[in-house]
Design a protein around this motif. Sequence first.
Motif, PDB file in Angstrom:
ATOM      1  N   GLN A   1      16.510  -4.051  -3.930  1.00 17.46           N
ATOM      2  CA  GLN A   1      16.098  -3.203  -4.888  1.00 17.46           C
ATOM      3  C   GLN A   1      14.559  -3.226  -5.156  1.00 17.46           C
ATOM      4  O   GLN A   1      13.931  -2.147  -5.325  1.00 17.46           O
ATOM      5  CB  GLN A   1      16.791  -3.570  -6.193  1.00 17.46           C
ATOM      6  N   GLU A   2      13.967  -4.294  -5.052  1.00 18.08           N
ATOM      7  CA  GLU A   2      12.420  -4.479  -5.162  1.00 18.08           C
ATOM      8  C   GLU A   2      11.838  -3.929  -4.080  1.00 18.08           C
ATOM      9  O   GLU A   2      10.840  -3.377  -4.025  1.00 18.08           O
ATOM     10  CB  GLU A   2      11.993  -5.998  -5.267  1.00 18.08           C
ATOM     11  N   GLN A   3      12.654  -3.893  -2.842  1.00 20.52           N
ATOM     12  CA  GLN A   3      11.893  -3.277  -1.568  1.00 20.52           C
ATOM     13  C   GLN A   3      11.925  -1.860  -1.701  1.00 20.52           C
ATOM     14  O   GLN A   3      11.021  -1.042  -1.198  1.00 20.52           O
ATOM     15  CB  GLN A   3      12.592  -3.800  -0.265  1.00 20.52           C
ATOM     16  N   ILE A   4      13.007  -1.176  -2.243  1.00 15.53           N
ATOM     17  CA  ILE A   4      13.094   0.069  -2.380  1.00 15.53           C
ATOM     18  C   ILE A   4      12.065   0.707  -3.417  1.00 15.53           C
ATOM     19  O   ILE A   4      11.425   1.648  -3.051  1.00 15.53           O
ATOM     20  CB  ILE A   4      14.679   0.580  -3.097  1.00 15.53           C
ATOM     21  N   LEU A   5      11.999   0.100  -4.227  1.00 13.33           N
ATOM     22  CA  LEU A   5      10.863   0.246  -5.423  1.00 13.33           C
ATOM     23  C   LEU A   5       9.582   0.259  -4.576  1.00 13.33           C
ATOM     24  O   LEU A   5       8.675   1.111  -4.867  1.00 13.33           O
ATOM     25  CB  LEU A   5      10.722  -0.369  -6.673  1.00 13.33           C
ATOM     26  N   ALA A   6       9.124  -0.712  -3.923  1.00 11.44           N
ATOM     27  CA  ALA A   6       7.934  -0.877  -3.147  1.00 11.44           C
ATOM     28  C   ALA A   6       7.597   0.215  -2.262  1.00 11.44           C
ATOM     29  O   ALA A   6       6.425   0.706  -2.016  1.00 11.44           O
ATOM     30  CB  ALA A   6       7.987  -2.414  -2.432  1.00 11.44           C
ATOM     31  N   LEU A   7       8.936   0.595  -1.418  1.00  9.77           N
ATOM     32  CA  LEU A   7       8.727   1.738  -0.646  1.00  9.77           C
ATOM     33  C   LEU A   7       8.179   2.846  -1.237  1.00  9.77           C
ATOM     34  O   LEU A   7       7.485   3.799  -1.125  1.00  9.77           O
ATOM     35  CB  LEU A   7      10.007   1.755   0.230  1.00  9.77           C
ATOM     36  N   ALA A   8       8.858   3.176  -2.516  1.00 10.07           N
ATOM     37  CA  ALA A   8       8.571   4.348  -3.398  1.00 10.07           C
ATOM     38  C   ALA A   8       7.241   4.465  -3.776  1.00 10.07           C
ATOM     39  O   ALA A   8       6.288   5.492  -3.702  1.00 10.07           O
ATOM     40  CB  ALA A   8       9.405   4.449  -4.515  1.00 10.07           C
ATOM     41  N   VAL A   9       6.719   3.249  -4.142  1.00 11.28           N
ATOM     42  CA  VAL A   9       5.309   3.188  -4.896  1.00 11.28           C
ATOM     43  C   VAL A   9       4.196   3.554  -3.425  1.00 11.28           C
ATOM     44  O   VAL A   9       3.247   4.196  -3.669  1.00 11.28           O
ATOM     45  CB  VAL A   9       4.769   1.849  -5.285  1.00 11.28           C
ATOM     46  N   VAL A  10       4.664   2.891  -2.329  1.00  8.77           N
ATOM     47  CA  VAL A  10       3.687   2.896  -1.334  1.00  8.77           C
ATOM     48  C   VAL A  10       3.569   4.427  -0.733  1.00  8.77           C
ATOM     49  O   VAL A  10       2.562   5.266  -0.445  1.00  8.77           O
ATOM     50  CB  VAL A  10       3.754   2.067  -0.025  1.00  8.77           C
ATOM     51  N   SER A  11       4.752   5.226  -0.758  1.00 12.47           N
ATOM     52  CA  SER A  11       4.985   6.569  -0.326  1.00 12.47           C
ATOM     53  C   SER A  11       4.342   7.506  -1.224  1.00 12.47           C
ATOM     54  O   SER A  11       3.352   8.413  -0.778  1.00 12.47           O
ATOM     55  CB  SER A  11       6.484   7.294  -0.544  1.00 12.47           C
ATOM     56  N   LEU A  12       4.296   7.259  -2.641  1.00  8.08           N
ATOM     57  CA  LEU A  12       3.453   7.895  -3.578  1.00  8.08           C
ATOM     58  C   LEU A  12       1.758   7.654  -3.386  1.00  8.08           C
ATOM     59  O   LEU A  12       1.119   8.701  -3.330  1.00  8.08           O
ATOM     60  CB  LEU A  12       4.031   7.548  -5.005  1.00  8.08           C
ATOM     61  N   GLU A  13       1.579   6.505  -3.227  1.00  9.39           N
ATOM     62  CA  GLU A  13      -0.037   6.134  -2.839  1.00  9.39           C
ATOM     63  C   GLU A  13      -0.614   6.896  -1.590  1.00  9.39           C
ATOM     64  O   GLU A  13      -1.514   7.420  -1.480  1.00  9.39           O
ATOM     65  CB  GLU A  13      -0.002   4.540  -2.725  1.00  9.39           C
ATOM     66  N   LEU A  14       0.364   7.181  -0.621  1.00 11.54           N
ATOM     67  CA  LEU A  14      -0.006   7.639   0.673  1.00 11.54           C
ATOM     68  C   LEU A  14      -0.143   9.115   0.478  1.00 11.54           C
ATOM     69  O   LEU A  14      -1.215   9.647   0.866  1.00 11.54           O
ATOM     70  CB  LEU A  14       0.903   7.539   1.847  1.00 11.54           C
ATOM     71  N   ALA A  15       0.699   9.572  -0.464  1.00 13.91           N
ATOM     72  CA  ALA A  15       0.763  11.116  -0.631  1.00 13.91           C
ATOM     73  C   ALA A  15      -0.408  11.589  -1.460  1.00 13.91           C
ATOM     74  O   ALA A  15      -1.410  12.481  -1.430  1.00 13.91           O
ATOM     75  CB  ALA A  15       1.725  11.382  -1.407  1.00 13.91           C
ATOM     76  N   ARG A  16      -1.069  10.299  -2.441  1.00  9.99           N
ATOM     77  CA  ARG A  16      -2.158  10.620  -3.207  1.00  9.99           C
ATOM     78  C   ARG A  16      -3.477  10.598  -2.331  1.00  9.99           C
ATOM     79  O   ARG A  16      -4.390  11.416  -2.567  1.00  9.99           O
ATOM     80  CB  ARG A  16      -2.238   9.616  -4.241  1.00  9.99           C
ATOM     81  N   SER A  17      -3.464   9.655  -1.266  1.00 11.89           N
ATOM     82  CA  SER A  17      -4.651   9.384  -0.606  1.00 11.89           C
ATOM     83  C   SER A  17      -4.639  10.460   0.653  1.00 11.89           C
ATOM     84  O   SER A  17      -5.865  10.782   1.010  1.00 11.89           O
ATOM     85  CB  SER A  17      -4.455   7.996  -0.121  1.00 11.89           C
ATOM     86  N   THR A  18      -3.745  10.987   1.235  1.00 11.54           N
ATOM     87  CA  THR A  18      -3.816  11.857   2.404  1.00 11.54           C
ATOM     88  C   THR A  18      -3.412  13.188   1.817  1.00 11.54           C
ATOM     89  O   THR A  18      -3.633  14.087   2.715  1.00 11.54           O
ATOM     90  CB  THR A  18      -3.096  11.519   3.511  1.00 11.54           C
ATOM     91  N   GLY A  19      -2.759  13.360   0.856  1.00 10.38           N
ATOM     92  CA  GLY A  19      -2.219  14.664   0.544  1.00 10.38           C
ATOM     93  C   GLY A  19      -0.803  14.762   1.096  1.00 10.38           C
ATOM     94  O   GLY A  19      -0.632  13.906   2.145  1.00 10.38           O
ATOM     95  N   HIS A  20       0.237  15.699   0.617  1.00 10.07           N
ATOM     96  CA  HIS A  20       1.522  15.721   1.298  1.00 10.07           C
ATOM     97  C   HIS A  20       1.703  17.245   1.376  1.00 10.07           C
ATOM     98  O   HIS A  20       2.350  17.372   2.684  1.00 10.07           O
ATOM     99  CB  HIS A  20       2.348  15.281  -0.279  1.00 10.07           C
ATOM    100  N   SER A  21       1.585  18.236   0.744  1.00  7.76           N
ATOM    101  CA  SER A  21       2.036  19.387   1.089  1.00  7.76           C
ATOM    102  C   SER A  21       1.399  20.011   2.249  1.00  7.76           C
ATOM    103  O   SER A  21       2.147  20.659   3.113  1.00  7.76           O
ATOM    104  CB  SER A  21       1.739  20.663  -0.204  1.00  7.76           C
ATOM    105  N   TRP A  22       0.220  19.829   2.451  1.00  9.50           N
ATOM    106  CA  TRP A  22      -0.699  20.483   3.769  1.00  9.50           C
ATOM    107  C   TRP A  22       0.019  19.580   4.908  1.00  9.50           C
ATOM    108  O   TRP A  22       0.275  20.394   6.006  1.00  9.50           O
ATOM    109  CB  TRP A  22      -1.948  20.085   3.748  1.00  9.50           C
ATOM    110  N   LEU A  23       0.224  18.384   4.832  1.00  7.54           N
ATOM    111  CA  LEU A  23       0.935  17.730   5.889  1.00  7.54           C
ATOM    112  C   LEU A  23       2.206  18.062   6.241  1.00  7.54           C
ATOM    113  O   LEU A  23       2.639  18.210   7.474  1.00  7.54           O
ATOM    114  CB  LEU A  23       0.868  16.223   5.598  1.00  7.54           C
TER     115      LEU A  23
END
Length: 209
Positions: free
Chosen positions: A89-111
């Motif tokens: 459960q903790e790993q699933i949440l950690a993956l969610a956080v890092v996914s959102l952080e990557l989306a914030r830093s690199t952008g998502h829709s354009w990729l």
Amino acid sequence: MPSISAPTVKEHHRIMFGKLIDAAEEILRERGPEDLTAGAVAKVAGIARNSIYRYVSSVDDLRILVLERYLPQWQDAVDDAINRDSTPQEQILALAVVSLELARSTGHSWLISVMKSARSARPASEHDIPEQRAEYHSDLVANFHIEFARRVTLLWTMVDPKTASLHSRINRALLDVGMKSLDAGEPFESVKASVLASISGLFTVVDEA
């Protein structure tokens, strides 16, 4: 021989290659895949149109190279998010956080738009997760997304094998909504809180079943 702006031909090639990828990314971010043409890239990079083909065989190559330049960053971030001593459960949440952080830093829709425009017709592997079978010209990009989906599914299998397939799909859908919300300008902390609360709600469903 054309003049070069570096001590060696090899260094000149490296610099120009980087300029072309930078130019392609600028166009893809600001205008979209449909505007990625040889003429547009040449203008942004400041070189003659025909010179592009000294470094890449086609504009589509640049599309893929822009995607691939982000893979090391994405992969390292995902790997760092996984703590083998923590619960699934903790790993699933950690993956969610890092996914959102990557989306914030690199952008998502354009990729995502670049990925869709770079899809090939290569047949999918029977081992691919169904939702991830749309292949890209770049095996590196395709494999990253397939592996991420498999990792999420594996963690949900550890939580509850019976509902793992359903909950892993919902999990990825929530991440997609969160990334699109960030693209739309929603505050990061609000998006993160909502996504994590929604995923945590799935854990509650499992516990109460």
